[in-house]
Design a protein around this motif. Structure first.
Motif, PDB file in Angstrom:
ATOM      1  N   ALA A 281      41.571  45.953   1.684  1.00  0.00           N
ATOM      2  CA  ALA A 281      40.499  44.966   1.483  1.00  0.00           C
ATOM      3  C   ALA A 281      39.246  45.360   2.261  1.00  0.00           C
ATOM      4  O   ALA A 281      38.117  45.221   1.757  1.00  0.00           O
ATOM      5  N   ASN A 282      39.426  45.866   3.462  1.00  0.00           N
ATOM      6  CA  ASN A 282      38.276  46.288   4.268  1.00  0.00           C
ATOM      7  C   ASN A 282      37.618  47.533   3.690  1.00  0.00           C
ATOM      8  O   ASN A 282      36.391  47.648   3.694  1.00  0.00           O
TER       9      ASN A 282
ATOM     10  N   GLY B  33      32.653  43.847  15.646  1.00  0.00           N
ATOM     11  CA  GLY B  33      31.506  43.908  16.548  1.00  0.00           C
ATOM     12  C   GLY B  33      30.322  44.637  15.943  1.00  0.00           C
ATOM     13  O   GLY B  33      29.167  44.231  16.127  1.00  0.00           O
ATOM     14  N   GLU B  34      30.601  45.711  15.220  1.00  0.00           N
ATOM     15  CA  GLU B  34      29.515  46.459  14.586  1.00  0.00           C
ATOM     16  C   GLU B  34      28.897  45.676  13.436  1.00  0.00           C
ATOM     17  O   GLU B  34      27.680  45.715  13.231  1.00  0.00           O
ATOM     18  N   GLU B  35      29.707  44.937  12.692  1.00  0.00           N
ATOM     19  CA  GLU B  35      29.171  44.088  11.622  1.00  0.00           C
ATOM     20  C   GLU B  35      28.300  42.984  12.214  1.00  0.00           C
ATOM     21  O   GLU B  35      27.265  42.619  11.636  1.00  0.00           O
TER      22      GLU B  35
ATOM     23  N   VAL C 243      30.397  37.517   6.282  1.00  0.00           N
ATOM     24  CA  VAL C 243      31.727  37.477   5.660  1.00  0.00           C
ATOM     25  C   VAL C 243      32.585  38.613   6.198  1.00  0.00           C
ATOM     26  O   VAL C 243      33.770  38.429   6.485  1.00  0.00           O
ATOM     27  N   CYS C 244      31.976  39.785   6.379  1.00  0.00           N
ATOM     28  CA  CYS C 244      32.727  40.935   6.903  1.00  0.00           C
ATOM     29  C   CYS C 244      33.186  40.695   8.337  1.00  0.00           C
ATOM     30  O   CYS C 244      34.307  41.069   8.705  1.00  0.00           O
ATOM     31  N   ILE C 245      32.342  40.079   9.152  1.00  0.00           N
ATOM     32  CA  ILE C 245      32.748  39.734  10.520  1.00  0.00           C
ATOM     33  C   ILE C 245      33.980  38.844  10.470  1.00  0.00           C
ATOM     34  O   ILE C 245      34.979  39.091  11.160  1.00  0.00           O
ATOM     35  N   ASN C 246      33.921  37.808   9.647  1.00  0.00           N
ATOM     36  CA  ASN C 246      35.041  36.865   9.544  1.00  0.00           C
ATOM     37  C   ASN C 246      36.318  37.540   9.047  1.00  0.00           C
ATOM     38  O   ASN C 246      37.408  37.276   9.545  1.00  0.00           O
ATOM     39  N   ARG C 247      36.174  38.433   8.063  1.00  0.00           N
ATOM     40  CA  ARG C 247      37.339  39.122   7.520  1.00  0.00           C
ATOM     41  C   ARG C 247      37.965  40.024   8.590  1.00  0.00           C
ATOM     42  O   ARG C 247      39.166  39.986   8.827  1.00  0.00           O
TER      43      ARG C 247
ATOM     44  N   GLU D 214      40.710  48.940  15.684  1.00  0.00           N
ATOM     45  CA  GLU D 214      39.682  49.335  14.702  1.00  0.00           C
ATOM     46  C   GLU D 214      39.053  48.097  14.060  1.00  0.00           C
ATOM     47  O   GLU D 214      37.835  48.026  13.890  1.00  0.00           O
ATOM     48  N   PHE D 215      39.875  47.102  13.728  1.00  0.00           N
ATOM     49  CA  PHE D 215      39.362  45.860  13.146  1.00  0.00           C
ATOM     50  C   PHE D 215      38.385  45.174  14.110  1.00  0.00           C
ATOM     51  O   PHE D 215      37.318  44.720  13.699  1.00  0.00           O
TER      52      PHE D 215
END
Length: 178
Positions: free
Chosen positions: A129-130, A82-84, A53-57, A76-77
């Protein structure tokens, strides 16, 4: 006469070591594994859902944010996405090592994820949100680490490693808030 387990002078249980040579289909999970494997697999699959979900967000925010003043935020997003994804890969690999199946079912991601998806259009709302999602992930990982304790040191170390990166992400998002 009581039965004793043969040990070497170093205190290593040689019978347990020899038993580890059996049940090869169990892969790295030996009889000495002390964790509640089913509970650990459930936690790891929920963490996997959270990372997906975090990747998608983050990806949505990356592609949605615009304006030359937002180039650093956009970068940064993308970096965080990529890290998620790396975290998701690590979690899926650990799930397989524990003889489980990584759950990528998109129909259940939202209900299994600790974090929320976000479709904000305003950059500060995206950042907020992030930051919220990172804080939620940090707390979820902290609780998983506490629950697993020393029963599964490999999984605990993995979760600590991921949590450290999530803390960096939260710090980055906090710095981007105006």
């Amino acid at each position: 006469m009581s039965e004793t387990t043969p040990t070497q002078a170093s205190g290593i249980d040689t019978a347990a070591i020899r038993a580890a040579a059996q049940n090869l289909s169990d892969g790295p999970v030996t009889a000495g594994y002390k964790g509640d494997r089913e509970a650990v697999l459930k936690m790891l699959n929920d963490a996997l859902a959270t990372e997906l979900v975090c990747i998608n967000r983050y990806k949505r925010h990356y592609y949605t944010v615009s304006g030359k003043n937002n180039a650093a935020v956009k970068a940064e997003f993308l970096e965080h996405a990529g890290e998620e994804e790396k975290h998701a890969d690590w979690l899926a690999e650990r799930i397989v090592q524990l003889n489980g199946a990584p759950d990528y079912n998109p129909a259940t991601l939202h209900e299994r994820s600790h974090a929320e998806y976000d479709d904000s259009l305003e950059v500060q709302s995206m950042i907020r949100a992030n930051l919220i999602a990172e804080r939620v992930a940090i707390e979820a990982y902290r609780q998983m680490i506490e629950r697993i304790g020393d029963t599964d040191p490999v999984t605990s170390q993995l979760l600590v490693r991921i949590m450290a990166e999530e803390e960096e992400h939260a710090d980055d998002m906090r710095d981007l808030l105006e």
